[in-house]
Design a protein around this motif. Sequence first.
Motif, PDB file in Angstrom:
ATOM      1  N   MET A   7       1.127   1.942   5.217  1.00  0.00           N
ATOM      2  CA  MET A   7       0.774   0.535   5.300  1.00  0.00           C
ATOM      3  C   MET A   7       0.188   0.197   6.667  1.00  0.00           C
ATOM      4  O   MET A   7       0.394  -0.868   7.223  1.00  0.00           O
ATOM      5  CB  MET A   7       1.973  -0.360   5.002  1.00  0.00           C
ATOM      6  CG  MET A   7       2.492  -0.234   3.583  1.00  0.00           C
ATOM      7  SD  MET A   7       3.886  -1.298   3.211  1.00  0.00           S
ATOM      8  CE  MET A   7       3.179  -2.912   3.498  1.00  0.00           C
ATOM      9  N   GLN A   8      -0.556   1.132   7.237  1.00  0.00           N
ATOM     10  CA  GLN A   8      -1.195   0.889   8.524  1.00  0.00           C
ATOM     11  C   GLN A   8      -2.245  -0.205   8.386  1.00  0.00           C
ATOM     12  O   GLN A   8      -2.849  -0.398   7.344  1.00  0.00           O
ATOM     13  CB  GLN A   8      -1.833   2.174   9.044  1.00  0.00           C
ATOM     14  CG  GLN A   8      -0.811   3.272   9.358  1.00  0.00           C
ATOM     15  CD  GLN A   8      -1.473   4.527   9.862  1.00  0.00           C
ATOM     16  OE1 GLN A   8      -2.688   4.648   9.847  1.00  0.00           O
ATOM     17  NE2 GLN A   8      -0.663   5.468  10.317  1.00  0.00           N
ATOM     18  N   VAL A  32       5.516  -0.722  -0.860  1.00  0.00           N
ATOM     19  CA  VAL A  32       4.974   0.009  -2.006  1.00  0.00           C
ATOM     20  C   VAL A  32       6.009   1.016  -2.492  1.00  0.00           C
ATOM     21  O   VAL A  32       6.690   1.673  -1.695  1.00  0.00           O
ATOM     22  CB  VAL A  32       3.671   0.729  -1.629  1.00  0.00           C
ATOM     23  CG1 VAL A  32       3.079   1.425  -2.851  1.00  0.00           C
ATOM     24  CG2 VAL A  32       2.673  -0.267  -1.066  1.00  0.00           C
ATOM     25  N   ILE A  60       1.196  -0.593  -7.061  1.00  0.00           N
ATOM     26  CA  ILE A  60       0.110  -0.707  -6.099  1.00  0.00           C
ATOM     27  C   ILE A  60       0.255  -2.036  -5.366  1.00  0.00           C
ATOM     28  O   ILE A  60       0.738  -3.024  -5.924  1.00  0.00           O
ATOM     29  CB  ILE A  60      -1.283  -0.627  -6.774  1.00  0.00           C
ATOM     30  CG1 ILE A  60      -1.446  -1.718  -7.835  1.00  0.00           C
ATOM     31  CG2 ILE A  60      -1.514   0.748  -7.363  1.00  0.00           C
ATOM     32  CD1 ILE A  60      -2.825  -1.743  -8.475  1.00  0.00           C
ATOM     33  N   VAL A  81      -4.941  -2.293  -1.960  1.00  0.00           N
ATOM     34  CA  VAL A  81      -4.817  -1.937  -0.553  1.00  0.00           C
ATOM     35  C   VAL A  81      -4.127  -0.587  -0.403  1.00  0.00           C
ATOM     36  O   VAL A  81      -4.593   0.293   0.332  1.00  0.00           O
ATOM     37  CB  VAL A  81      -4.025  -3.023   0.208  1.00  0.00           C
ATOM     38  CG1 VAL A  81      -3.817  -2.609   1.669  1.00  0.00           C
ATOM     39  CG2 VAL A  81      -4.738  -4.363   0.140  1.00  0.00           C
ATOM     40  N   VAL A  82      -2.989  -0.412  -1.095  1.00  0.00           N
ATOM     41  CA  VAL A  82      -2.211   0.823  -1.005  1.00  0.00           C
ATOM     42  C   VAL A  82      -1.732   1.207  -2.393  1.00  0.00           C
ATOM     43  O   VAL A  82      -1.314   0.344  -3.177  1.00  0.00           O
ATOM     44  CB  VAL A  82      -0.983   0.651  -0.075  1.00  0.00           C
ATOM     45  CG1 VAL A  82      -0.198   1.959   0.013  1.00  0.00           C
ATOM     46  CG2 VAL A  82      -1.407   0.200   1.314  1.00  0.00           C
ATOM     47  N   CYS A  83      -1.783   2.487  -2.712  1.00  0.00           N
ATOM     48  CA  CYS A  83      -1.269   3.002  -3.989  1.00  0.00           C
ATOM     49  C   CYS A  83       0.033   3.769  -3.736  1.00  0.00           C
ATOM     50  O   CYS A  83       0.105   4.599  -2.821  1.00  0.00           O
ATOM     51  CB  CYS A  83      -2.271   3.937  -4.653  1.00  0.00           C
ATOM     52  SG  CYS A  83      -3.827   3.151  -5.127  1.00  0.00           S
ATOM     53  N   LYS A  86      -7.586   3.195  -6.734  1.00  0.00           N
ATOM     54  CA  LYS A  86      -7.812   3.592  -5.351  1.00  0.00           C
ATOM     55  C   LYS A  86      -8.032   2.335  -4.519  1.00  0.00           C
ATOM     56  O   LYS A  86      -8.408   1.275  -5.063  1.00  0.00           O
ATOM     57  CB  LYS A  86      -9.006   4.534  -5.244  1.00  0.00           C
ATOM     58  CG  LYS A  86     -10.325   3.922  -5.643  1.00  0.00           C
ATOM     59  CD  LYS A  86     -11.455   4.930  -5.566  1.00  0.00           C
ATOM     60  CE  LYS A  86     -12.813   4.299  -5.841  1.00  0.00           C
ATOM     61  NZ  LYS A  86     -12.887   3.629  -7.159  1.00  0.00           N
ATOM     62  N   PRO A  87      -7.797   2.402  -3.214  1.00  0.00           N
ATOM     63  CA  PRO A  87      -8.034   1.241  -2.364  1.00  0.00           C
ATOM     64  C   PRO A  87      -9.457   0.709  -2.536  1.00  0.00           C
ATOM     65  O   PRO A  87     -10.422   1.477  -2.602  1.00  0.00           O
ATOM     66  CB  PRO A  87      -7.806   1.790  -0.955  1.00  0.00           C
ATOM     67  CG  PRO A  87      -6.808   2.885  -1.159  1.00  0.00           C
ATOM     68  CD  PRO A  87      -7.182   3.520  -2.468  1.00  0.00           C
TER      69      PRO A  87
END
Length: 367
Positions: free
Chosen positions: A1-2, A30, A35, A72-74, A83-84
Amino acid sequence: MQNLPNTMLAVRARGPDDLFVDSETPIPKVRPGYILIKVFSVALNPSDYKRLGVFNESVSHTMGCDAAGRVVVCGGDIGQSYKPGDRVAGLCYGMKPQDPSCGAFGEYALLKGSLTMRVPDHVSDAEAATIPVGVNFAGQALYHTLRLPLPLPRLGLGLSTKPPSVLIYGGATATGMTALQFARLSGCHVISTCSPRNFQLVKALGAHSVFDYHDADACGPAIRAATNNNLLYALDCVAAGESLRICAEALTSRSGVATYTASLPVGDRFPRKDVRYGWTSGYTSFGEPTHLAASDAKLRTGVGAAADSDSDFAAWFWKLAVDLLQHDRLRLGPLVHLRQGGLAGVQEGLAELKGGNVSAGKLVYTF
């Protein structure tokens, strides 16, 4: 989660009928099978204010079920499904017991992968927010509970030689507007009820014939006559007032062959005990414990599925629905009642919805 903030703006519940906009809500974490999206639009549903009315958790929970945005994140187990950057719409379990982060009304939202779909380019952000609850409930009610023919004519699984008739009571409700379209795509003969001012809309969305529910004494018998006493299926998207009586009188008088399902619990209020009756809960699509008693989500005779079966069916049906959407078979524009104010406007919108001042669509907020 950067590169993500630690907190976000979200609409939260902190007690019965007590909501607030919280700028310090933690970003959802997440988890496998889920997602995280950056939310672009949300839609309001009656279940939002009804859940708020009985909310009684020790900590605040994020509200809302309908969300659309970009991935954003999976999480793990998503594989190549998303995918993002993908533009998606998905279902949230707003105010889920003991899970404060599972709601749609925030700058970020956590979506279950199996209850999410990619949004085609021809669908706007506002339209995308109307998809999740309507598609999920219509699929469960029409095909998993009532067992109507699936809208798959090209695979030989859709149209029958004599299409069944189905009553969609409350065709101008948001769920009714979606259910009408699916039932018509299944080849069913679709009957509906609504106010006369919405007759044209309901017919445009799929109803072959429409009846005014205001005359409760005449409505049910008129539908029964129009269907030659052969109506076997009824989906009640209102489940209040005279809707149960009208549906009972519209269904065939033959004993033991008709099925009724509602969008709300009906208990033993249904007037006919010779009809299989009950209600359909969209929450069971998650395949997880819900705030509802499991037995309440089944038809009285046992027709209807356990939560694990509901989630398996929902995952399959969402794939079917996105195929229909990509081929422009579902009309979403008529559902959109766009409101201003973003997340800060949701409280006013919920009051408007609770007051019965919204018909023929959903309140949608974009931000």
